[in-house]
Design an enzyme around this catalytic site. Structure first.
Site, PDB file in Angstrom:
ATOM      1  N   ASN A  84       7.265   2.975  52.155  1.00 15.40           N
ATOM      2  CA  ASN A  84       5.836   2.638  52.311  1.00 15.40           C
ATOM      3  C   ASN A  84       5.443   1.439  51.203  1.00 15.40           C
ATOM      4  O   ASN A  84       5.809   1.451  50.079  1.00 15.40           O
ATOM      5  CB  ASN A  84       5.128   3.747  51.844  1.00 15.40           C
ATOM      6  CG  ASN A  84       5.555   5.045  52.852  1.00 15.40           C
ATOM      7  OD1 ASN A  84       5.480   4.900  54.053  1.00 15.40           O
ATOM      8  ND2 ASN A  84       5.409   6.316  52.333  1.00 15.40           N
ATOM      9  N   HIS A  97      10.556   2.106  46.413  1.00 20.15           N
ATOM     10  CA  HIS A  97      11.717   2.990  46.736  1.00 20.15           C
ATOM     11  C   HIS A  97      11.785   3.260  48.312  1.00 20.15           C
ATOM     12  O   HIS A  97      10.992   3.184  49.028  1.00 20.15           O
ATOM     13  CB  HIS A  97      11.283   4.473  46.046  1.00 20.15           C
ATOM     14  CG  HIS A  97       9.850   4.769  46.662  1.00 20.15           C
ATOM     15  ND1 HIS A  97       8.538   4.386  46.071  1.00 20.15           N
ATOM     16  CD2 HIS A  97       9.498   5.900  47.549  1.00 20.15           C
ATOM     17  CE1 HIS A  97       7.715   4.984  46.668  1.00 20.15           C
ATOM     18  NE2 HIS A  97       8.021   5.905  47.481  1.00 20.15           N
TER      19      HIS A  97
HETATM   20  P1  AMP Z   1       5.492   7.225  48.690  1.00 21.98           P
HETATM   21  O1  AMP Z   1       4.464   7.877  49.390  1.00 21.98           O
HETATM   22  O2  AMP Z   1       6.432   6.552  49.646  1.00 21.98           O
HETATM   23  O3  AMP Z   1       5.049   6.549  47.422  1.00 21.98           O
HETATM   24  O4  AMP Z   1       6.444   8.567  48.129  1.00 21.98           O
HETATM   25  C1  AMP Z   1       6.616   8.848  46.685  1.00 21.98           C
HETATM   26  C2  AMP Z   1       7.504   9.971  46.925  1.00 21.98           C
HETATM   27  O5  AMP Z   1       7.904  10.198  45.348  1.00 21.98           O
HETATM   28  C3  AMP Z   1       7.058  11.515  47.366  1.00 21.98           C
HETATM   29  O6  AMP Z   1       8.044  11.767  48.117  1.00 21.98           O
HETATM   30  C4  AMP Z   1       7.124  12.205  45.943  1.00 21.98           C
HETATM   31  O7  AMP Z   1       7.614  13.522  46.529  1.00 21.98           O
HETATM   32  C5  AMP Z   1       8.071  11.486  45.222  1.00 21.98           C
HETATM   33  N1  AMP Z   1       8.215  11.819  43.763  1.00 21.98           N
HETATM   34  C6  AMP Z   1       7.005  11.648  43.015  1.00 21.98           C
HETATM   35  N2  AMP Z   1       7.221  12.071  41.798  1.00 21.98           N
HETATM   36  C7  AMP Z   1       8.574  12.346  41.695  1.00 21.98           C
HETATM   37  C8  AMP Z   1       9.516  12.804  40.710  1.00 21.98           C
HETATM   38  N3  AMP Z   1       9.048  12.822  39.366  1.00 21.98           N
HETATM   39  N4  AMP Z   1      10.840  13.138  40.870  1.00 21.98           N
HETATM   40  C9  AMP Z   1      11.287  12.762  42.399  1.00 21.98           C
HETATM   41  N5  AMP Z   1      10.496  12.682  43.177  1.00 21.98           N
HETATM   42  C10 AMP Z   1       9.340  12.173  42.941  1.00 21.98           C
END
Ligand code: AMP
Length: 132
Positions: A84, A97
């Site tokens: 995203n 990511h």
């Molecule tokens: P996005 O919507 O693509 O920005 O997704 C962000 C992702 O980061 C989500 O799937 C969250 O569950 C993940 N996330 C947020 N904080 C952490 C963390 N501390 N460790 C691992 N994953 C995380």
């Protein structure tokens, strides 16, 4: 400092899966499916529009290696890659990511919109706009 930079710096814990000099893969804290993993550049890059070529190359190799490692250990044979970019695309964490989301039969994980009918006039206009 952003949450993924804190993970890179070791300020907050993560479940690391794979690491190279400039990239890191770790389990998503909220598992869409078993093995849901994020692959990031260690350097803070907000999204695809800021990603330099060298980092992009190393990152995609890491995505490939991580996907194969997960496949081997967890025994799935399908996966979605998701990325995203920007708020309107659903980006919540503003550190680039790529999600690797393993897929299993009947896992009730839905991403796909129903396909629309092809509109070749619109496609042709759009293609011109992008390529000319
Ligand atoms: P996005 O919507 O693509 O920005 O997704 C962000 C992702 O980061 C989500 O799937 C969250 O569950 C993940 N996330 C947020 N904080 C952490 C963390 N501390 N460790 C691992 N994953 C995380």
């Amino acid at each position: 400092m952003c949450v993924f930079c804190k993970i890179v710096n070791g300020e907050i814990p993560s479940y690391k899966i794979y690491e190279t000099k400039n990239t890191l893969a770790f389990l998503d804290i909220s598992q869409n499916t078993k093995g849901h993993t994020l692959v990031i550049p260690k350097r803070h890059v907000e999204n695809i529009f800021d990603l330099d070529e060298e980092t992009a190359k190393e990152l995609f190799v890491s995505v490939t290696k991580t996907a194969n490692l997960l496949k081997e250990k967890l025994g799935f044979d399908a996966a979605n890659l998701l990325n995203n970019n920007g708020k309107d695309a659903g980006q919540v964490v503003n550190h680039y990511h790529i999600h690797i989301i393993p897929r299993y039969g009947n896992d009730e994980c839905y991403f796909h919109e129903a396909p629309h009918d092809a509109n070749f006039e619109e496609l042709s206009k759009l293609h011109k706009q992008i390529t000319e």
